[in-house]
Scaffold this active site. Structure first.
Site, mmCIF file in Angstrom:
data_model
loop_
_atom_site.group_PDB
_atom_site.id
_atom_site.type_symbol
_atom_site.label_atom_id
_atom_site.label_comp_id
_atom_site.label_asym_id
_atom_site.label_seq_id
_atom_site.Cartn_x
_atom_site.Cartn_y
_atom_site.Cartn_z
ATOM 1 N N CYS A 48 0.871 -1.184 0.000
ATOM 2 C CA CYS A 48 0.000 0.000 0.000
ATOM 3 C C CYS A 48 0.907 1.233 0.000
ATOM 4 O O CYS A 48 2.049 1.174 0.433
ATOM 5 C CB CYS A 48 -0.881 -0.065 1.245
ATOM 6 S SG CYS A 48 -1.776 1.440 1.627
ATOM 7 N N HIS A 49 0.369 2.350 -0.465
ATOM 8 C CA HIS A 49 1.170 3.585 -0.525
ATOM 9 C C HIS A 49 1.774 3.953 0.824
ATOM 10 O O HIS A 49 2.854 4.511 0.891
ATOM 11 C CB HIS A 49 0.294 4.752 -1.001
ATOM 12 C CG HIS A 49 -0.167 4.592 -2.401
ATOM 13 N ND1 HIS A 49 -1.344 3.948 -2.720
ATOM 14 C CD2 HIS A 49 0.389 4.950 -3.564
ATOM 15 C CE1 HIS A 49 -1.479 3.923 -4.022
ATOM 16 N NE2 HIS A 49 -0.452 4.522 -4.568
ATOM 17 N N THR A 50 1.036 3.651 1.898
ATOM 18 C CA THR A 50 1.515 4.040 3.226
ATOM 19 C C THR A 50 2.821 3.327 3.581
ATOM 20 O O THR A 50 3.694 3.896 4.227
ATOM 21 C CB THR A 50 0.418 3.762 4.277
ATOM 22 O OG1 THR A 50 -0.801 4.317 3.782
ATOM 23 C CG2 THR A 50 0.742 4.394 5.597
ATOM 24 N N HIS A 70 1.001 -3.845 5.920
ATOM 25 C CA HIS A 70 -0.204 -3.741 6.756
ATOM 26 C C HIS A 70 -1.473 -4.158 6.028
ATOM 27 O O HIS A 70 -2.540 -4.114 6.620
ATOM 28 C CB HIS A 70 -0.338 -2.310 7.296
ATOM 29 C CG HIS A 70 -0.563 -1.303 6.222
ATOM 30 N ND1 HIS A 70 0.452 -0.828 5.442
ATOM 31 C CD2 HIS A 70 -1.695 -0.720 5.775
ATOM 32 C CE1 HIS A 70 -0.048 0.024 4.567
ATOM 33 N NE2 HIS A 70 -1.348 0.100 4.737
ATOM 34 N N GLU A 71 -1.368 -4.567 4.769
ATOM 35 C CA GLU A 71 -2.555 -5.120 4.092
ATOM 36 C C GLU A 71 -2.279 -6.598 3.955
ATOM 37 O O GLU A 71 -1.358 -6.979 3.222
ATOM 38 C CB GLU A 71 -2.684 -4.533 2.679
ATOM 39 C CG GLU A 71 -3.509 -3.294 2.587
ATOM 40 C CD GLU A 71 -3.830 -2.917 1.147
ATOM 41 O OE1 GLU A 71 -4.322 -1.831 0.946
ATOM 42 O OE2 GLU A 71 -3.591 -3.713 0.214
ATOM 43 N N CYS A 100 -10.429 -1.807 20.791
ATOM 44 C CA CYS A 100 -10.305 -2.516 22.083
ATOM 45 C C CYS A 100 -11.669 -2.930 22.611
ATOM 46 O O CYS A 100 -11.779 -3.792 23.458
ATOM 47 C CB CYS A 100 -9.566 -1.647 23.093
ATOM 48 S SG CYS A 100 -10.559 -0.284 23.788
ATOM 49 N N CYS A 103 -13.004 1.336 25.232
ATOM 50 C CA CYS A 103 -12.802 2.774 25.450
ATOM 51 C C CYS A 103 -14.025 3.567 24.965
ATOM 52 O O CYS A 103 -14.937 3.017 24.336
ATOM 53 C CB CYS A 103 -11.536 3.244 24.737
ATOM 54 S SG CYS A 103 -11.703 3.306 22.950
ATOM 55 N N CYS A 106 -14.533 3.273 21.194
ATOM 56 C CA CYS A 106 -15.070 1.974 20.756
ATOM 57 C C CYS A 106 -16.537 1.833 21.143
ATOM 58 O O CYS A 106 -17.307 1.180 20.443
ATOM 59 C CB CYS A 106 -14.245 0.836 21.349
ATOM 60 S SG CYS A 106 -12.632 0.663 20.562
ATOM 61 N N CYS A 114 -10.107 4.286 18.321
ATOM 62 C CA CYS A 114 -9.851 3.619 19.608
ATOM 63 C C CYS A 114 -8.722 4.307 20.378
ATOM 64 O O CYS A 114 -7.650 4.552 19.847
ATOM 65 C CB CYS A 114 -9.497 2.161 19.334
ATOM 66 S SG CYS A 114 -9.008 1.245 20.801
ATOM 67 N N ARG A 118 -5.516 3.037 18.329
ATOM 68 C CA ARG A 118 -5.525 3.821 17.087
ATOM 69 C C ARG A 118 -4.111 3.866 16.517
ATOM 70 O O ARG A 118 -3.130 3.718 17.235
ATOM 71 C CB ARG A 118 -6.075 5.222 17.319
ATOM 72 C CG ARG A 118 -5.142 6.154 18.032
ATOM 73 C CD ARG A 118 -5.683 7.561 18.037
ATOM 74 N NE ARG A 118 -6.942 7.682 18.760
ATOM 75 C CZ ARG A 118 -7.509 8.853 19.080
ATOM 76 N NH1 ARG A 118 -6.931 9.985 18.731
ATOM 77 N NH2 ARG A 118 -8.637 8.902 19.744
ATOM 78 N N CYS A 178 -6.993 -2.615 4.177
ATOM 79 C CA CYS A 178 -6.645 -1.192 4.243
ATOM 80 C C CYS A 178 -7.315 -0.410 3.127
ATOM 81 O O CYS A 178 -8.412 0.114 3.277
ATOM 82 C CB CYS A 178 -5.132 -0.993 4.234
ATOM 83 S SG CYS A 178 -4.662 0.740 4.128
ATOM 84 N N ARG A 369 -2.767 -2.857 -7.219
ATOM 85 C CA ARG A 369 -2.312 -3.630 -6.078
ATOM 86 C C ARG A 369 -1.462 -4.810 -6.539
ATOM 87 O O ARG A 369 -1.808 -5.506 -7.503
ATOM 88 C CB ARG A 369 -3.494 -4.161 -5.261
ATOM 89 C CG ARG A 369 -4.013 -3.139 -4.251
ATOM 90 C CD ARG A 369 -2.964 -2.849 -3.200
ATOM 91 N NE ARG A 369 -3.426 -2.012 -2.117
ATOM 92 C CZ ARG A 369 -3.290 -0.678 -2.059
ATOM 93 N NH1 ARG A 369 -2.750 -0.032 -3.079
ATOM 94 N NH2 ARG A 369 -3.691 0.002 -1.000
#
Ligand SMILES: [Zn+2]
Ligand SMILES: [Zn+2]
Length: 376
Positions: A48-50, A70-71, A100, A103, A106, A114, A118, A178, A369
């Site tokens: 992913c770009h991130t 993260h994907e 979680c 909180c 959530c 969260c 987060r 994502c 992708r």
């Protein structure tokens, strides 16, 4: 099959040793999950770009060596103390932000931010004990956004892992953890286009399918890369604007095209000028702009306050307002029910050993992708 639960697992991972330098496939040690953590066997991940953004580390704090990613889609290998919602064998999507379930955020219907889980891109360790679960010869390797999926095994907090339908093909639905869900949620949950059926939307050219699902009739893609146009047509884009083709601000071009501005606007690149343009091209009276992309750490958003007084709305969203554990399984079901096309986004596939090719494709703007399969 002998159980690996409670033991250190040695496996392959793509380690980023330095900003912007090719990843290196290393043998890493992955410690067992501690309290409220799960260890996952990652089967497929995508770029992913991130990931690229933090790997380049131009606009963000550099943190190396690090395992990005993260994907992804995977299977629970073992669970730590206190984990009751997941068990070995469950099919899951790890997510860069968490839920979680306890909180104030959530418990709120409105928020997915969260307090505990987060996203924190500057944290390279587990939240429970401040340690990394990855090491090479005793030297710790940093985590990335609680997922670090460019590894055959990874450890996540249980609150950052969504349990999904075991029949869903992980080599496809991994990309729902994502980018696509963010675009879909930004459109369906945050821009709330139910009020403008048949209206117009300005959107980054990789997400027009989300606008189509939302019922927009004019879908205006904005992209600096003309190569994206043909791809975007497959996704239902109706018009394409390349800011480079015009000698006036692209927001003015879009306002003219739509006789006053679009009803909704989604901006996903993180470029602050694109964000301002995305806001300034929505129609006064009811237009809503939703910002999604991650900006440079020094970016500032400047616009004339009159643009807001004229009843335009500016919103931002993280992960499309989806709560990862509660909502992501239903996005997977949208795919299973053929309401959401995922295959069209997948333009390349490489084995883990060739993960740097995925970076090259993205940097060249080639395709959307690239799936990285971990078992090859
Ligand atoms: Zn992402
Ligand atoms: Zn929470």
């Amino acid at each position: 099959m002998p159980s690996t639960a409670g033991q250190v697992i040695r496996c392959r991972a793509a380690v980023a040793w330095e900003a912007g330098k090719p990843l290196v496939i290393e043998e890493v040690e992955v410690a067992p999950p501690q309290a409220m953590e799960v260890r996952l066997k990652i089967l497929y991940t995508s770029l992913c770009h991130t990931d690229v953004y933090f790997w380049e580390a131009k606009g963000q704090t550099p943190m190396f060596p690090r395992i990005f990613g993260h994907e992804a889609g995977g299977i629970v290998e073992s669970v730590g103390e206190g984990v009751t919602e997941l068990k070995p064998g469950d099919h899951v999507l790890p997510v860069f932000t968490g839920e979680c379930k306890e909180c104030a955020h959530c418990k709120s219907e409105e928020s997915n931010m969260c307090d505990l889980l987060r996203i924190n891109t500057d944290r390279g360790v587990m939240i429970g004990d401040g340690q990394s679960r990855f090491s090479i010869n005793g030297k710790p390797i940093y985590h990335f956004v609680g997922t670090s999926t460019f590894s055959e095994y990874t450890v996540s907090h249980v609150g950052s892992v969504a349990k999904i339908n075991p029949l869903a093909p992980l080599d496809k639905v991994c990309i729902l953890s994502c980018g696509i869900s963010t675009g879909l949620g930004a459109t369906l949950n945050v821009a709330k286009p139910k009020r403008f059926n048949g209206g117009s939307i300005r959107i980054g050219s990789s997400w027009p399918c989300c606008a189509r699902i939302a019922g927009a009739s004019r879908i205006i893609g904005v992209d600096l890369n003309p190569k994206r146009f043909n791809e975007a047509k497959k996704f239902g884009i109706t018009e394409f604007v390349n800011p480079k083709d015009h000698d006036k601000p692209v927001q003015e071009v879009i306002i003219e095209m739509t006789s006053g501005g679009v009803d909704r606007s989604i901006e996903c690149t993180g470029n602050v000028n694109a964000m301002i343009s995305a806001f300034e091209c929505v129609r006064d009276g009811w237009g809503v702009a939703v910002l999604v992309g991650v900006p440079h750490k020094d970016a500032e958003f400047k616009t004339h306050p009159m643009n807001l007084l004229n009843e335009r709305t500016l919103k931002g969203t993280f992960f499309g307002n989806y709560k990862p554990r509660s909502d992501l399984p239903s996005v997977v079901e949208m795919y299973m029910n053929k309401e959401l096309e995922v295959e069209k986004f997948i333009t390349h596939q490489v084995p883990l050993s060739e993960i740097n090719k995925a970076f090259e494709y993205m940097l060249e703007g080639d395709g959307l992708r690239c799936i990285i399969s971990m078992d090859e």
